[in-house]
Every structure is written in structure tokens, then in C-alpha cells.
Write an enzyme that holds these catalytic residues in place. Structure first.
Site, mmCIF file in Angstrom:
data_model
loop_
_atom_site.group_PDB
_atom_site.id
_atom_site.type_symbol
_atom_site.label_atom_id
_atom_site.label_comp_id
_atom_site.label_asym_id
_atom_site.label_seq_id
_atom_site.Cartn_x
_atom_site.Cartn_y
_atom_site.Cartn_z
ATOM 1 N N HIS A 119 0.607 -1.373 -0.029
ATOM 2 C CA HIS A 119 0.026 0.157 0.115
ATOM 3 C C HIS A 119 0.848 1.403 0.058
ATOM 4 O O HIS A 119 0.321 2.110 0.445
ATOM 5 C CB HIS A 119 -0.887 0.147 1.146
ATOM 6 C CG HIS A 119 -1.891 -1.237 1.159
ATOM 7 N ND1 HIS A 119 -2.827 -1.616 2.289
ATOM 8 C CD2 HIS A 119 -2.385 -1.885 0.175
ATOM 9 C CE1 HIS A 119 -3.429 -2.376 1.867
ATOM 10 N NE2 HIS A 119 -3.383 -2.789 0.604
ATOM 11 N N SER A 190 -6.723 -7.348 9.957
ATOM 12 C CA SER A 190 -7.967 -7.799 10.336
ATOM 13 C C SER A 190 -8.514 -8.463 9.105
ATOM 14 O O SER A 190 -9.586 -9.073 8.918
ATOM 15 C CB SER A 190 -8.877 -6.498 10.579
ATOM 16 O OG SER A 190 -8.722 -5.672 9.232
HETATM 17 C C1 BV8 Z 1 -8.499 -2.030 -5.330
HETATM 18 C C2 BV8 Z 1 -3.097 2.895 2.461
HETATM 19 C C3 BV8 Z 1 -9.442 -2.144 -7.201
HETATM 20 C C4 BV8 Z 1 -3.448 4.160 2.654
HETATM 21 C C5 BV8 Z 1 -5.144 1.552 2.671
HETATM 22 C C6 BV8 Z 1 -16.135 -4.871 -1.387
HETATM 23 C C7 BV8 Z 1 -15.928 -6.182 -1.010
HETATM 24 C C8 BV8 Z 1 -14.560 -6.702 -1.463
HETATM 25 C C9 BV8 Z 1 -13.496 -5.596 -1.786
HETATM 26 C C10 BV8 Z 1 -14.087 -3.987 -1.928
HETATM 27 C C11 BV8 Z 1 -15.597 -3.852 -1.782
HETATM 28 N N1 BV8 Z 1 -15.561 -2.595 -1.884
HETATM 29 C C12 BV8 Z 1 -14.154 -2.060 -2.476
HETATM 30 C C13 BV8 Z 1 -13.424 -3.027 -2.293
HETATM 31 C C14 BV8 Z 1 -11.739 -2.994 -2.485
HETATM 32 C C15 BV8 Z 1 -11.200 -2.354 -1.475
HETATM 33 C C16 BV8 Z 1 -11.512 -3.245 -0.362
HETATM 34 O O1 BV8 Z 1 -10.994 -4.133 0.071
HETATM 35 N N2 BV8 Z 1 -12.363 -2.547 0.720
HETATM 36 C C17 BV8 Z 1 -12.826 -3.425 1.938
HETATM 37 C C18 BV8 Z 1 -12.697 -2.119 3.105
HETATM 38 C C19 BV8 Z 1 -13.908 -3.962 1.849
HETATM 39 N N3 BV8 Z 1 -9.754 -2.423 -1.820
HETATM 40 C C20 BV8 Z 1 -9.095 -1.421 -2.527
HETATM 41 O O2 BV8 Z 1 -9.884 -0.390 -2.878
HETATM 42 C C21 BV8 Z 1 -7.939 -1.699 -3.113
HETATM 43 N N4 BV8 Z 1 -7.910 -1.371 -4.539
HETATM 44 O O3 BV8 Z 1 -9.107 -2.865 -4.858
HETATM 45 O O4 BV8 Z 1 -8.513 -1.447 -6.342
HETATM 46 C C22 BV8 Z 1 -9.390 -1.874 -8.537
HETATM 47 C C23 BV8 Z 1 -9.382 -2.994 -9.430
HETATM 48 C C24 BV8 Z 1 -9.344 -2.789 -10.591
HETATM 49 C C25 BV8 Z 1 -9.354 -1.207 -11.263
HETATM 50 C C26 BV8 Z 1 -8.991 -0.191 -10.002
HETATM 51 C C27 BV8 Z 1 -9.070 -0.601 -8.877
HETATM 52 C C28 BV8 Z 1 -6.817 -0.560 -2.284
HETATM 53 C C29 BV8 Z 1 -6.895 -1.170 -0.923
HETATM 54 C C30 BV8 Z 1 -5.764 -0.197 -0.119
HETATM 55 C C31 BV8 Z 1 -6.501 0.886 0.670
HETATM 56 N N5 BV8 Z 1 -5.245 1.435 1.292
HETATM 57 N N6 BV8 Z 1 -4.175 2.410 3.253
HETATM 58 C C32 BV8 Z 1 -3.310 4.723 4.194
HETATM 59 O O5 BV8 Z 1 -2.796 3.854 4.923
HETATM 60 O O6 BV8 Z 1 -3.513 5.758 4.668
HETATM 61 S S1 BV8 Z 1 -6.058 0.345 3.638
HETATM 62 C C33 BV8 Z 1 -5.668 0.276 5.302
HETATM 63 O O7 BV8 Z 1 -6.174 -0.840 5.579
HETATM 64 C C34 BV8 Z 1 -4.278 0.110 5.510
HETATM 65 O O8 BV8 Z 1 -3.465 -0.140 4.422
HETATM 66 C C35 BV8 Z 1 -4.269 -1.154 6.343
HETATM 67 O O9 BV8 Z 1 -2.768 -1.754 6.466
HETATM 68 C C36 BV8 Z 1 -5.230 -2.007 5.517
HETATM 69 C C37 BV8 Z 1 -5.827 -3.019 6.466
HETATM 70 O O10 BV8 Z 1 -6.157 -2.844 7.671
HETATM 71 P P1 BV8 Z 1 -5.341 -3.744 8.705
HETATM 72 O O11 BV8 Z 1 -3.841 -3.359 8.392
HETATM 73 O O12 BV8 Z 1 -5.693 -5.048 8.777
HETATM 74 O O13 BV8 Z 1 -5.480 -3.037 10.227
HETATM 75 P P2 BV8 Z 1 -6.895 -2.766 10.878
HETATM 76 O O14 BV8 Z 1 -6.841 -1.753 11.852
HETATM 77 O O15 BV8 Z 1 -8.259 -3.287 10.021
HETATM 78 O O16 BV8 Z 1 -6.823 -4.262 11.764
HETATM 79 C C38 BV8 Z 1 -5.483 -4.336 12.839
HETATM 80 C C39 BV8 Z 1 -5.739 -5.666 13.272
HETATM 81 O O17 BV8 Z 1 -4.420 -5.750 14.190
HETATM 82 C C40 BV8 Z 1 -6.959 -6.152 14.081
HETATM 83 O O18 BV8 Z 1 -7.207 -7.298 13.733
HETATM 84 C C41 BV8 Z 1 -6.213 -6.412 15.621
HETATM 85 O O19 BV8 Z 1 -7.101 -7.181 16.416
HETATM 86 C C42 BV8 Z 1 -5.004 -6.446 15.433
HETATM 87 N N7 BV8 Z 1 -3.920 -5.955 16.373
HETATM 88 C C43 BV8 Z 1 -4.189 -5.201 17.281
HETATM 89 N N8 BV8 Z 1 -3.245 -4.922 18.055
HETATM 90 C C44 BV8 Z 1 -2.390 -5.898 17.725
HETATM 91 C C45 BV8 Z 1 -2.853 -6.683 16.680
HETATM 92 N N9 BV8 Z 1 -2.179 -7.688 16.276
HETATM 93 C C46 BV8 Z 1 -1.143 -8.159 16.947
HETATM 94 N N10 BV8 Z 1 -0.373 -7.531 17.791
HETATM 95 C C47 BV8 Z 1 -0.961 -6.528 18.253
HETATM 96 N N11 BV8 Z 1 -0.596 -5.763 19.344
#
Ligand code: BV8
Ligand code: ZN
Length: 254
Positions: A119, A190
Site C-alpha cells: 500500500h 483484520s
Molecule cells: C482495489 C493505505 C480495485 C493508505 C489502505 C467490497 C468487497 C471487497 C472489496 C471491496 C469492496 N468494495 C471495495 C473493495 C476494494 C477495497 C476493499 O478491500 N475494501 C474493503 C474495506 C471492503 N480495496 C481497494 O480499494 C484496494 N484497491 O481493490 O482496487 C481496482 C480494481 C481494478 C481497477 C482499479 C481498482 C486498495 C486497498 C488499499 C487501501 N489503502 N491504506 C493509508 O494507510 O492511508 S487500507 C488500510 O487498511 C491500511 O493499508 C491497512 O493496512 C489496511 C488493512 O487494515 P489492517 O492493517 O488489517 O488494520 P486494521 O486496523 O483493520 O486491523 C488491525 C488488526 O491488528 C486487528 O485485527 C487487531 O485485532 C490486530 N491487532 C491489534 N493490536 C495488535 C494486533 N495484532 C497483533 N498484535 C497487536 N498488538
């Protein structure tokens, strides 16, 4: 904190290729807020409002403010024992690849040598006009948004926003790593953001031994061979201590 199952230590000791997918959770113990947790970055704002191109074009100042706020956090914190454990793990397995969704540069600062950034990276900027990557620390915000020193075009953070394609080469390498590894760790994610979230399943389908490290359940929990419920900053150092001991007892000093 769970102890490390013997079968995982053996799997690691025999593994040729190990892949670790990381998310915001691995940086939580460094003090970097996660996205979806209770202290989550997106508690106040939703990703739709901030991490997408339209939001940026509608209100570049607000989006830049958010990234400058996150950049400041990232520059002030340190990698934690979870990042450091992945650096040491490189000594004990023939090949280790870290695939990260994080944009915080902490794996690189910790010393990991093979990091795939899915990303982008919050410390880099890209010019909307000429496409150049601009890494100057001091950006000129005099007219609200930073300008490219080469052409005067508007700069954006060099990160992947929702609806944007991931960097092609990084994604290709990530798929290849997931398809060919012996052990695949899903750490601190997540597993809801695609296509990154498809990697653990791809690894599983290609026969990898899948391990989840997370205090909470995620979609990966359902198919992981081993689930280590806890914090990566505690579990990963424990894991590396076990593999270090196993390899030393079996005279496989690196
Ligand atoms: C794309 C960068 C398509 C910027 C980020 C419907 C269904 C499926 C997919 C989609 C949909 N609608 C849209 C989509 C696609 C979309 C997507 O997946 N949406 C999701 C939300 C449904 N994806 C996209 O848009 C991607 N692009 O698909 O392009 C395309 C196709 C053809 C042509 C053109 C385009 C782009 C996705 C990238 C977005 N950018 N960030 C920035 O950071 O500012 S996303 C953001 O979320 C971060 O990158 C982050 O890394 C990412 C995932 O989140 P996590 O890292 O998992 O973090 P989170 O807080 O969620 O979870 C933390 C976890 O840690 C938890 O589980 C917690 O329990 C755990 N934790 C906490 N403490 C600890 C721990 N674990 C261990 N130790 C600890 N101490
Ligand atoms: Zn430019």
C-alpha cells in the site's frame, strides 16, 4: 500469552520459504493507531472520507492534514520487538519475505531486508503532474498543499487509496510468495482489505502451513493451521527464541 506449539517450531525448522503478511496490528505496540480498532484512526473519520482520490481532490488540505498527523506519529515512534523478531527470523530460515499493508516504514527501520510494500509508504510523496517521487522531508505547505519542486504540480502521499490499483510488481511478487511458501504468517491484520486479504487463503490453497498472530479472531482464523491469540510484540520474540533454541540444539547454527 500462548506458548509456541512444537509442531510450528518443527515446521519452521524445515521450511525453505517463509512469508509474513503484516497489518496495522504489528505497529500497534509501537504506538501507531490501527485503522479499525477502538483507538482506530478511522473512528473519527471513515476511510471513504480520507483514503481515496476523490476525497483528496475535493479537500486536499484536510487529507494532507491527516497524513501529516500520521507522518509525525510514524517519525516519532520506534519499531517494536515484533518488528525486531522478524529481522532475527531471517537468520533462522533460508528465505523470509515480509509483505506489509502498512505504510509506516517500520519494517525497513527495524532492518528487515526483503519487504514488499503493498500500500505504498507514507514517507514518500508523488507529483500528480509529472509523477516524480519526492522524498524531501521539508515540504512547502505555504499554499495549503505541498508542491512538486520539479514542476510545481500538486503532491500526494505515495500510498494506495481505496479504488486504486496496488503497485503491479509488488502485488505480483506477493502472489508469487504466497503461492510458493512453506509457512505463511498473517500478523496484525483484520484481513478485510482486498486484494491483500486474499493472500492468506491463496497460501493455504497452495499447501502452506498458515499461522495467525492476532489478539482477535479474523476471517483467517477459520482456516489457519495454528492460531496464536495474543500480541505480536510478545508472540514473535517467543517464536524466534524457540526456533533459535531448536536450531542450536540441532546444531544448525546459521
Ligand atoms: C482495489 C493505505 C480495485 C493508505 C489502505 C467490497 C468487497 C471487497 C472489496 C471491496 C469492496 N468494495 C471495495 C473493495 C476494494 C477495497 C476493499 O478491500 N475494501 C474493503 C474495506 C471492503 N480495496 C481497494 O480499494 C484496494 N484497491 O481493490 O482496487 C481496482 C480494481 C481494478 C481497477 C482499479 C481498482 C486498495 C486497498 C488499499 C487501501 N489503502 N491504506 C493509508 O494507510 O492511508 S487500507 C488500510 O487498511 C491500511 O493499508 C491497512 O493496512 C489496511 C488493512 O487494515 P489492517 O492493517 O488489517 O488494520 P486494521 O486496523 O483493520 O486491523 C488491525 C488488526 O491488528 C486487528 O485485527 C487487531 O485485532 C490486530 N491487532 C491489534 N493490536 C495488535 C494486533 N495484532 C497483533 N498484535 C497487536 N498488538
Ligand atoms: Zn512534478
Amino acid at each position: 500469552m500462548p506458548n509456541i506449539p512444537e509442531k510450528l517450531v518443527r515446521r519452521l525448522a524445515e521450511a525453505e520459504k517463509v512469508v509474513v503478511l503484516t497489518g496495522a496490528g504489528i505497529s500497534a505496540e509501537s504506538g501507531v493507531p490501527t485503522f479499525r480498532g477502538d483507538d482506530g484512526l478511522w473512528k473519527k473519520f471513515s476511510p471513504e472520507e480520507l483514503a481515496n482520490f476523490d476525497a483528496f481532490m475535493k479537500n486536499p488540505q484536510m487529507v494532507w492534514e491527516w497524513y501529516q498527523y500520521r507522518r509525525k506519529i510514524v517519525e516519532e515512534v520506534q519499531p517494536n520487538p515484533g518488528h525486531a523478531a522478524l529481522v532475527e527470523l531471517e537468520k533462522w530460515v533460508p528465505s523470509l519475505v515480509v509483505i506489509t499493508q502498512n505504510v509506516d516504514n517500520l519494517h525497513q527501520r527495524a532492518g528487515s531486508r526483503h519487504v514488499i510494500e503493498l500500500h505504498g509508504n507514507i514517507l514518500r510523496n508523488r507529483c500528480l503532474e509529472c509523477g516524480r517521487i519526492v522524498t524531501e522531508k521539508e515540504l512547502d505547505f505555504s499554499d495549503g498543499v505541498p508542491r512538486c519542486p520539479h514542476c510545481g504540480g500538486m503532491l500526494r502521499p505515495d500510498v494506495v487509496w481505496f479504488g486504486e490499483m496496488l503497485p503491479e510488481e509488488a502485488l505480483r511478487q506477493a502472489y508469487e510468495a504466497a503461492e510458493t511458501c512453506d509457512v505463511f504468517f498473517s500478523v496484525g491484520t483484520s484481513a478485510v482489505v482486498y486484494p491483500a486479504a486474499s493472500l492468506p487463503e491463496i497460501a493455504f490453497q497452495h499447501g502452506a502451513f498458515v499461522v495467525e498472530v492476532n489478539p482477535e479472531p479474523t476471517p483467517v482464523t477459520d482456516f489457519a493451521h495454528i492460531v496464536l491469540r495474543g500480541k505480536s510484540g510478545e508472540i514473535l520474540p517467543e517464536l524466534v527464541a524457540e526456533i533459535r533454541k531448536f536450531k542450536s540444539e540441532n546444531q544448525q547454527i546459521p
